[in-house]
Design a protein around this motif. Structure first.
Motif, short mmCIF file in Angstrom:
data_model
loop_
_atom_site.label_atom_id
_atom_site.label_comp_id
_atom_site.label_asym_id
_atom_site.label_seq_id
_atom_site.Cartn_x
_atom_site.Cartn_y
_atom_site.Cartn_z
N ILE A 95 0.95 -1.15 0.09
CA ILE A 95 0.20 -0.01 0.08
C ILE A 95 0.89 1.31 0.04
CG2 ILE A 95 -1.48 1.40 1.29
CD1 ILE A 95 -2.89 -1.55 2.33
N CYS A 96 1.93 1.21 0.92
CA CYS A 96 2.68 2.50 0.96
C CYS A 96 3.57 2.57 -0.62
CB CYS A 96 3.97 2.13 1.72
SG CYS A 96 3.51 2.41 3.54
N LYS A 97 4.08 1.57 -1.05
CA LYS A 97 4.38 1.84 -2.51
C LYS A 97 3.48 2.09 -3.55
CE LYS A 97 7.25 -0.58 -5.93
NZ LYS A 97 7.85 -1.81 -6.31
N ALA A 98 2.08 1.72 -3.39
CA ALA A 98 1.15 2.33 -4.16
C ALA A 98 1.02 3.84 -4.14
CB ALA A 98 -0.32 1.56 -4.00
N TRP A 99 1.02 4.45 -3.03
CA TRP A 99 0.72 5.71 -2.91
C TRP A 99 2.35 6.53 -2.69
CZ3 TRP A 99 -3.61 8.25 -2.29
CH2 TRP A 99 -4.86 7.63 -2.24
N GLY A 100 3.11 6.05 -3.03
CA GLY A 100 4.46 6.55 -3.18
C GLY A 100 4.65 7.87 -2.59
N TYR A 101 5.01 9.16 -3.24
CA TYR A 101 5.61 10.16 -2.31
C TYR A 101 4.46 10.96 -1.60
CZ TYR A 101 3.17 12.90 -6.20
OH TYR A 101 2.24 13.27 -6.88
N ARG A 102 3.05 10.24 -2.09
CA ARG A 102 1.80 10.98 -1.24
C ARG A 102 1.80 10.55 0.06
NH1 ARG A 102 -2.30 9.36 -5.75
NH2 ARG A 102 -0.69 7.56 -5.40
N GLY A 103 2.16 9.36 0.37
CA GLY A 103 2.22 8.53 1.74
C GLY A 103 0.82 7.93 1.80
N ALA A 104 1.03 6.94 2.63
CA ALA A 104 -0.43 6.14 2.91
C ALA A 104 -0.91 6.65 4.18
CB ALA A 104 -0.16 4.59 2.87
N THR A 105 -2.13 6.75 4.40
CA THR A 105 -2.80 7.42 5.64
C THR A 105 -3.42 6.18 6.45
OG1 THR A 105 -4.81 7.90 4.61
CG2 THR A 105 -3.07 9.66 4.79
N ARG A 106 -3.68 6.38 7.72
CA ARG A 106 -4.60 5.49 8.53
C ARG A 106 -6.00 4.99 7.24
NH1 ARG A 106 -7.70 7.81 13.38
NH2 ARG A 106 -8.52 8.76 11.69
#
Length: 88
Positions: free
Chosen positions: A17-28
């Motif tokens: 999930i973190c990789k998919a969101w990249g530079y935007r970052g993954a949130t709760r």
């Protein structure tokens, strides 16, 4: 041993999930949307473990709001995890 396998699955899912969101970052909220029956305490524990291993960096905005980013080391671990899944 079973619990360890569940932790490994959780780590892989979080890193993916973190990789998919990249530079935007993954949130709760993103984690809750993508991982069914997620327990917030478990999420925090696994994220802390991944951060300690150097696989993610955390940016805390508030008590329970954050952005999680995958590191190059986390991407390497994720690639290995995905390759191991294909072998099984």
């Amino acid at each position: 041993m079973e619990e360890d396998q569940e932790d490994i699955k959780m780590e892989g899912s979080i890193l993916l999930i973190c990789k998919a969101w990249g530079y935007r970052g993954a949130t709760r909220e993103i984690f809750y949307k993508n991982i069914k029956a997620l327990n917030y305490s478990k999420l925090k524990d696994v994220l802390a473990s991944l951060e300690k291993k150097g696989y993610v960096t955390m940016e805390w905005i508030d008590f329970d709001k954050f952005f999680a980013y995958i590191t190059p080391e986390g991407e390497a671990y994720l690639d290995k995890w995905l390759a191991d899944l294909q072998i099984q």
